[in-house]
Write an enzyme that holds these catalytic residues in place. Structure first.
Site, mmCIF file in Angstrom:
data_model
loop_
_atom_site.group_PDB
_atom_site.id
_atom_site.type_symbol
_atom_site.label_atom_id
_atom_site.label_comp_id
_atom_site.label_asym_id
_atom_site.label_seq_id
_atom_site.Cartn_x
_atom_site.Cartn_y
_atom_site.Cartn_z
ATOM 1 C CE1 TYR A 155 -3.389 2.931 0.883
ATOM 2 C CE2 TYR A 155 -2.863 3.355 2.439
ATOM 3 C CZ TYR A 155 -3.765 3.180 1.706
ATOM 4 O OH TYR A 155 -4.659 4.563 1.687
ATOM 5 C CE LYS A 159 -3.435 5.829 -1.545
ATOM 6 N NZ LYS A 159 -4.573 6.056 -2.800
#
Length: 246
Positions: A155, A159
């Site tokens: 994740y 990002k």
């Protein structure tokens, strides 16, 4: 010069989610017409639209896969056909499966990158083509890129890419009076955050920042409203809205 006589128009991807919903409703309070995007939760998006229109605002719901360029092109066409154009794009849509790097299967990793990285690229590409002078493009990252918490590897990697895309796009749009920024929330009280966490874990995470609480979607929506409206001198930045956690 941008036309200031007409209401601004915003697309909010992930507008049926916690932060997306708060952002859509907050922008509507400023008189912005809002396209509430959803991926699969049409009924929830319709509820957001009802909340906005019941309060006297203008909003419609529209669906589509953020990583599908044709679906997103249709989303932008819907905004233009309904409200006359696009001034603000708030890209909150994303997914957050968690697992240690050593254990995450590559199919899940690929799905995270498809939604979070390709999805951002597709939406930003269209925004760069369609957003009018005086507009704003607002992407979403996460404070995990600084906190570097275990289980968030895939994740956080996605990002980190989002932050880089926004910073470069801000420079590529030189001369068009369009700002591009990224908001990196800390732990925020949304269904996505609470999924898979017990009360003890939630309490520990909430205690990590000096304000000793989780953020709320409304906290983040205020940052969105600033960047979408008066924050014209903020450009090419990643704003960590996390209560001072990092």
């Amino acid at each position: 010069m941008p036309d200031t006589t007409q209401p601004r128009v915003a697309i909010v991807t992930g507008g049926s989610g916690g932060i997306g919903r708060a952002a859509a409703e907050r922008l509507a309070l400023d008189g912005t017409s809002v396209v509430v995007h959803y991926s699969s939760r049409a009924a929830t998006a319709d509820a957001v639209v009802s909340t906005i229109t019941d309060a006297g605002g203008q909003a419609i719901a529209a669906g589509g896969d953020v990583a599908d360029e044709q679906a997103m092109a249709e989303l932008f066409r819907t905004a233009a056909d309904t409200f006359g154009g696009v001034d603000v794009v708030v890209h909150t849509a994303g997914i957050m499966p968690l697992a240690p790097i050593s254990e995450m299967d590559l199919e899940t990793f690929d799905r995270i990158q498809r939604v979070n990285v390709r999805g951002t690229f597709v939406v930003d590409q269209l925004a760069a083509q369609e957003v009018r002078e005086g507009g704003a493009i607002i992407n979403f990252s996460t404070s995990v890129t600084k906190l570097l918490m275990p289980n968030y590897g895939a994740y956080a990697a996605s990002k980190g890419a989002v932050e880089a895309l926004a910073l470069i796009l801000a420079r590529e749009l030189r001369g068009r009076d369009i700002t591009v920024n990224t908001i990196a929330p800390g732990p925020t009280a949304t269904p996505l955050f609470f999924e898979g966490k017990d009360e003890q874990v939630v309490a520990h995470i909430a205690s990590l920042n000096p304000l000793e609480r989780l953020g709320t979607p409304e906290d983040i929506a205020e940052v969105v409203a600033f960047l979408a409206g008066p924050g014209r001198w903020v450009n090419g930045q990643t704003i960590f809205a996390n209560g001072g956690a990092a």
